[in-house]
Motif scaffolding. Structure first.
Motif, PDB file in Angstrom:
ATOM      1  N   ILE A  67     -31.890  -6.145 -18.508  1.00 45.38           N
ATOM      2  CA  ILE A  67     -33.309  -6.029 -18.861  1.00 45.38           C
ATOM      3  C   ILE A  67     -33.653  -4.578 -19.171  1.00 45.38           C
ATOM      4  O   ILE A  67     -34.299  -4.277 -20.178  1.00 45.38           O
ATOM      5  CB  ILE A  67     -34.201  -6.583 -17.733  1.00 45.38           C
ATOM      6  CG1 ILE A  67     -33.937  -8.085 -17.550  1.00 45.38           C
ATOM      7  CG2 ILE A  67     -35.677  -6.304 -18.037  1.00 45.38           C
ATOM      8  CD1 ILE A  67     -34.525  -8.659 -16.265  1.00 45.38           C
ATOM      9  N   ASP A 100     -37.028  -6.825  -7.988  1.00 43.18           N
ATOM     10  CA  ASP A 100     -35.864  -7.537  -8.502  1.00 43.18           C
ATOM     11  C   ASP A 100     -36.247  -8.213  -9.810  1.00 43.18           C
ATOM     12  O   ASP A 100     -37.403  -8.153 -10.229  1.00 43.18           O
ATOM     13  CB  ASP A 100     -35.330  -8.548  -7.478  1.00 43.18           C
ATOM     14  CG  ASP A 100     -36.357  -9.574  -7.031  1.00 43.18           C
ATOM     15  OD1 ASP A 100     -37.174 -10.024  -7.861  1.00 43.18           O
ATOM     16  OD2 ASP A 100     -36.356  -9.934  -5.845  1.00 43.18           O
ATOM     17  N   LYS A 101     -35.288  -8.864 -10.443  1.00 43.78           N
ATOM     18  CA  LYS A 101     -35.559  -9.447 -11.758  1.00 43.78           C
ATOM     19  C   LYS A 101     -36.577 -10.573 -11.693  1.00 43.78           C
ATOM     20  O   LYS A 101     -37.316 -10.807 -12.646  1.00 43.78           O
ATOM     21  CB  LYS A 101     -34.275  -9.920 -12.428  1.00 43.78           C
ATOM     22  CG  LYS A 101     -33.600 -11.095 -11.760  1.00 43.78           C
ATOM     23  CD  LYS A 101     -32.331 -11.481 -12.489  1.00 43.78           C
ATOM     24  CE  LYS A 101     -31.681 -12.680 -11.821  1.00 43.78           C
ATOM     25  NZ  LYS A 101     -30.479 -13.102 -12.521  1.00 43.78           N
ATOM     26  N   THR A 149     -28.677 -13.158 -16.377  1.00 47.51           N
ATOM     27  CA  THR A 149     -29.315 -11.908 -16.797  1.00 47.51           C
ATOM     28  C   THR A 149     -29.439 -10.995 -15.589  1.00 47.51           C
ATOM     29  O   THR A 149     -29.872 -11.427 -14.521  1.00 47.51           O
ATOM     30  CB  THR A 149     -30.717 -12.185 -17.370  1.00 47.51           C
ATOM     31  OG1 THR A 149     -30.591 -13.050 -18.498  1.00 47.51           O
ATOM     32  CG2 THR A 149     -31.406 -10.903 -17.799  1.00 47.51           C
ATOM     33  N   THR A 150     -29.068  -9.735 -15.752  1.00 47.65           N
ATOM     34  CA  THR A 150     -29.173  -8.769 -14.668  1.00 47.65           C
ATOM     35  C   THR A 150     -30.339  -7.807 -14.918  1.00 47.65           C
ATOM     36  O   THR A 150     -30.836  -7.690 -16.049  1.00 47.65           O
ATOM     37  CB  THR A 150     -27.881  -7.934 -14.532  1.00 47.65           C
ATOM     38  OG1 THR A 150     -27.755  -7.100 -15.701  1.00 47.65           O
ATOM     39  CG2 THR A 150     -26.653  -8.822 -14.375  1.00 47.65           C
ATOM     40  N   ALA A 151     -30.721  -7.124 -13.864  1.00 46.64           N
ATOM     41  CA  ALA A 151     -31.745  -6.087 -14.002  1.00 46.64           C
ATOM     42  C   ALA A 151     -31.275  -5.016 -14.979  1.00 46.64           C
ATOM     43  O   ALA A 151     -32.061  -4.494 -15.769  1.00 46.64           O
ATOM     44  CB  ALA A 151     -32.073  -5.484 -12.646  1.00 46.64           C
ATOM     45  N   ALA A 153     -37.152  -9.085 -20.543  1.00 45.53           N
ATOM     46  CA  ALA A 153     -36.747 -10.106 -19.571  1.00 45.53           C
ATOM     47  C   ALA A 153     -36.950 -11.504 -20.135  1.00 45.53           C
ATOM     48  O   ALA A 153     -36.057 -12.361 -20.026  1.00 45.53           O
ATOM     49  CB  ALA A 153     -37.530  -9.932 -18.276  1.00 45.53           C
TER      50      ALA A 153
END
Length: 187
Positions: free
Chosen positions: A33, A50-51, A28-30, A16
């Motif tokens: 990551i 969540d992120k 950036t998305t989960a 992350a």
């Protein structure tokens, strides 16, 4: 995916931080990551809601260190010193959990993202509330408990900012000591 590798949570934190620095928090998305960390998106969501939570997971050890130090303090210790001892213990724990470059990278990401700044403020407010409650539990009344709690957390924030900036060679606990000395010199 290499689901068998140890420390999925640590790998996701590293992934992350890298992705937020490369692409930005908002882009950036989960899933990004999870892929970078070598886990499934489902695994990601087992660890984090969540992120954003990748950056704010486990704030309670900081609060717990402050509360524990306040509870263990000698009766002759001033309320402010109780909180300062607590934030120093929190600093020791944080410095053991994160390297300075990792903490600095996280701080830059938070600073660049308004939604994360809000979450960081909430984290510091929770530490302040925990310190204030611990002081109250010891029989320290208001406004003394509030002033000591807010002042101690301000020392922590100042020390943390100085530490991650790289402006000093001091470790985080020593930065807390330095900031506490500066506070004392103000009075």
């Amino acid at each position: 995916m290499a689901r068998w590798e140890p420390d999925a949570r640590g790998r996701m934190l590293t992934a992350a931080l890298e992705l937020f620095a490369e692409k930005g928090y908002d882009r950036t998305t989960a899933g990004d990551i999870a892929a970078r960390a070598g886990v499934t998106e489902r695994t990601f969501f087992r660890h984090f809601a969540d992120k954003r939570e990748v950056l704010f997971a486990n704030p309670s050890p900081l609060d717990e260190a402050v509360v524990k130090a306040i509870a263990a303090a000698d009766e002759q210790t001033t309320p402010l010193q109780m909180v300062l001892d607590g934030v120093r213990e929190a600093a020791v724990g944080l410095a053991e959990a994160r390297t300075r470059p990792q903490a600095a990278q996280r701080a830059r990401i938070v600073e660049a993202t308004p939604a994360l700044q809000e979450r960081e403020l909430l984290k510091m407010a929770a530490m302040t509330a925990a310190a204030q409650a611990a002081l109250t539990e010891r029989g320290i009344g208001e406004p003394t408990a509030a002033m000591a709690a807010y002042s101690g957390v301000a020392v922590f924030q100042t020390a943390f900012s100085r530490w991650v900036s790289g402006a000093t060679e001091l470790d985080l606990p020593a930065c807390v000591d330095e900031a506490a000395a500066t506070l004392r010199a103000l009075t």
